[in-house]
Design an enzyme around this catalytic site. Structure first.
Site, PDB file in Angstrom:
ATOM      1  N   LYS A  53       0.852  -1.183   0.000  1.00  0.00           N
ATOM      2  CA  LYS A  53       0.000   0.000   0.000  1.00  0.00           C
ATOM      3  C   LYS A  53       0.893   1.240   0.000  1.00  0.00           C
ATOM      4  O   LYS A  53       1.806   1.356   0.817  1.00  0.00           O
ATOM      5  CB  LYS A  53      -0.888  -0.030   1.247  1.00  0.00           C
ATOM      6  CG  LYS A  53      -1.964   1.032   1.288  1.00  0.00           C
ATOM      7  CD  LYS A  53      -2.822   0.831   2.539  1.00  0.00           C
ATOM      8  CE  LYS A  53      -3.916   1.883   2.634  1.00  0.00           C
ATOM      9  NZ  LYS A  53      -4.720   1.708   3.863  1.00  0.00           N
ATOM     10  N   HIS A  99      -0.123   4.408   0.439  1.00  0.00           N
ATOM     11  CA  HIS A  99      -0.679   5.543   1.165  1.00  0.00           C
ATOM     12  C   HIS A  99      -1.093   5.063   2.552  1.00  0.00           C
ATOM     13  O   HIS A  99      -1.017   3.874   2.857  1.00  0.00           O
ATOM     14  CB  HIS A  99      -1.877   6.134   0.415  1.00  0.00           C
ATOM     15  CG  HIS A  99      -2.986   5.157   0.201  1.00  0.00           C
ATOM     16  ND1 HIS A  99      -2.966   4.204  -0.793  1.00  0.00           N
ATOM     17  CD2 HIS A  99      -4.148   4.972   0.874  1.00  0.00           C
ATOM     18  CE1 HIS A  99      -4.061   3.472  -0.742  1.00  0.00           C
ATOM     19  NE2 HIS A  99      -4.799   3.915   0.261  1.00  0.00           N
TER      20      HIS A  99
END
Length: 602
Positions: free
Chosen positions: A483, A485
């Site tokens: 991921k 963010h």
């Protein structure tokens, strides 16, 4: 309403006000019941049945006095109380007031089984549930319900996890066989309904079941054919084996037990009513519902065999206690001159049968382990096999062609643990395996994506329950893609840094997924303390020139950590060798033994 009366309403409010919002149970009903069983070391349920013939006068006041005497005398020995609503309803409004008064005598931590046998659909079922279990009604902790109108009729009784629902399954009366024991044409895993029945099941049901009408003849030829086949409806034993209903269809009551365990017990609050007068049926119900509580009437005046019922129905939980069956006794206590002594004697008889069952299982397992017998099968392993079979996760209707090209007599598909109740049950078996001596030492449970994610989560929840010592482990898993963010990275959940980590998965085939998970744990600063899987096939790899070891053995050798399984091929062999009874097709045990002899590593 006029029936309830003003004073009855006041008493209901007074009784229900004893349980405040801060006192409401956080455990589901099954856990509440087990807590009371442990507190008094008893599986005795005292029946509160004020038969008019046992009362000095046929009044509601006499019924209250009758029940008060029993509650006061038996409270130290009662796991629960079971008032039969009919004996109160016969007195009209005064009887309802009497029942409310009797319920107020039972302490809040003692479960009450309201024997009402309710059941209807829609708003009527909702009203029944509120009347029996709700705060505006009687507020009982559980109630008996008729399940034969199906899922929608049960939902109002099931929605509150703290309230129990005892489903009529195989009752103790002689006439129960008229309907409950009728054989099913389709196998246990068949999804046919009246509107979506497969041609084979439809043909078989019409052919061998006298209760089904023949389809209307379409022409003289079909009429003649039906005439020729008609004796087979009356004498189905004349059919060749290939025309009989498939093996494993079972009886109607077995389907109820299977649905209760796999579909209706999502909140952990479902039990089954199974008469102690039919211990063979009890054993078959337990095979379909390994972890559900059973209410077993019939001990005492109905002639049920207590020891046989315990042997057929009890299971041994993670705490090493034989449990899972509640024995209601009414007249055997109420007719005694000394109800306290009668209750104590019954409790001790039940406990002796519990101890005998537990001891026999423990001794058999210990003897095999002391001899180094790899075929030792623990009680929880046998129940896992039955649990997996009941959901078609573990099948023996092959042979099945594996990726290696081998013809296996069994097939295991953990993806079919596909309901909340099924996953919850599976998690408890994982917890049993992890807790079995020597217990694995770890701090965080890690589930490799994707199959391991729900397994790790469910295992963490199971281990946090009182049955497994309320141990609150960290839970973590990984993402397949990092991921970029938010918190970022591939790891979700508890930190692995400096922690002993337990990996959980369903099976180890080539070991690729486990190797990737081990590398991820090490990269996060953790140490792999062990691996737990559902089933170990315990067979050598397809390369004849490679060392004679299984995928699990390769992982243990490569990483130096133990791999624990709920069950393995050796346990399947022991199960079908007669250590535990089975409902699988004849020859299954021999086929598994032959496969193990050819490909097994132990």
């Amino acid at each position: 309403s006029p029936f309830f009366g003003y004073f009855s309403s006041l008493r209901i409010k007074e009784h229900n006000s004893q349980v405040t919002s801060t006192d409401r149970p956080t455990m589901n009903f099954s856990e509440q019941l087990q807590a009371r069983v442990d507190a008094v070391d008893s599986l005795l349920c005292v029946g509160l049945d004020p038969h008019v013939g046992e009362l000095p006068e046929p009044t509601a006041a006499a019924a209250v006095a009758f029940c008060k005497r029993l509650v006061e005398a038996t409270l130290p020995y009662a796991a629960a109380y079971k008032p039969n609503m009919a004996f109160f309803e016969r007195f009209g409004a005064a009887g309802h007031e009497a029942l409310v008064e009797v319920l107020a005598m039972v302490p809040p931590d003692v479960p009450v089984v309201l024997d009402a046998k309710r059941g209807d659909i829609g708003s009527t079922s909702e009203a029944y549930a509120e009347a029996c279990l709700g705060s505006a009604g009687l507020g009982c902790s559980s109630v008996t319900v008729n399940p034969y109108m199906g899922t929608d009729s049960l939902e109002p009784f099931l929605k509150d996890p703290s309230k129990g629902c005892w489903l009529l399954c195989k009752t103790s009366n002689p006439g129960s066989n008229d309907l409950q024991a009728l054989p099913l044409a389709e196998p246990a895993g068949c999804s046919c309904t009246a509107n979506t029945q497969s041609p084979r099941c439809l043909a078989l049901s019409r052919l061998v079941s006298p209760g089904f009408g023949w389809p209307a003849p379409l022409n003289p030829l079909s009429s003649s054919l039906l005439f020729l086949l008609s004796p087979l409806r009356i004498m189905p034993h004349l059919l060749p084996p290939s025309w009989h209903p498939p093996q494993g269809g079972g009886a109607v009551y077995e389907r109820v037990a299977s649905l209760a365990s796999s579909k209706w017990n999502g909140n952990g609050n479902v039990g089954l009513v199974v008469g102690a007068t039919d211990t063979k049926a009890m054993a078959r119900v337990r095979a379909q519902a390994p972890g559900l509580w059973v209410l077993a009437p019939g001990v005492g005046f109905q002639g049920g065999d207590l020891a046989a019922a315990c042997d057929a129905g009890l299971f041994v939980n993670a705490a090493g206690k034989a449990t899972g069956v509640l024995f209601p006794v009414s007249r055997g206590i109420s007719k005694s001159a000394d109800p306290a002594a009668a209750a104590l004697g019954l409790r001790d008889q039940i406990n002796a049968a519990r101890a005998a069952k537990h001891a026999s299982q423990a001794q058999a397992g210990q003897a095999k382990r002391q001899k180094g017998d790899p075929d030792a099968v623990a009680p929880y392993q046998a129940k896992f096999i039955e649990f997996a079979m009941s959901r078609q996760v573990l099948r023996f209707d092959g042979p099945f062609t594996l990726k290696s090209g081998r013809k296996s007599p069994y097939f295991f598909n953990a993806g079919l643990f596909s309901t909340g109740a099924a996953v919850a049950g599976l998690a408890r078996f994982y917890a049993e395996a992890v807790s079995a001596a020597p217990a694995l030492d770890f701090e965080v449970i890690f589930g490799p994506a994707y199959k391991g994610i729900p397994l790790a989560t469910a295992l963490g929840m199971a281990l946090a329950s009182p049955d497994f010592g309320s141990k609150d482990y960290g839970v973590a898993y990984n993402r397949k893609e990092a991921k970029d963010h938010g918190e970022g990275g591939t790891l979700v959940g508890a930190s692995l840094a400096g922690k002993k980590v337990l990996l959980v998965d369903d099976v180890i085939s080539a070991g690729t997924a486990i190797r990737e998970a081990v590398a991820l744990v090490k990269a996060q600063g953790g140490v792999v303390a062990g691996v737990v899987i559902a089933l170990d096939r315990q067979e050598r790899g397809p390369d004849a020139s490679a060392p004679r070891e299984s995928a699990v053995m390769s992982v243990e050798r490569e990483f130096g950590c133990p791999v624990r399984s709920i069950a393995g091929l050796s346990n399947l062999t022991a199960y079908f060798a007669g250590a535990v009874s089975s409902t699988a097709a004849p020859g299954t045990g021999e086929a598994i033994a032959a496969y193990r002899k050819e490909y097994g590593v132990c």
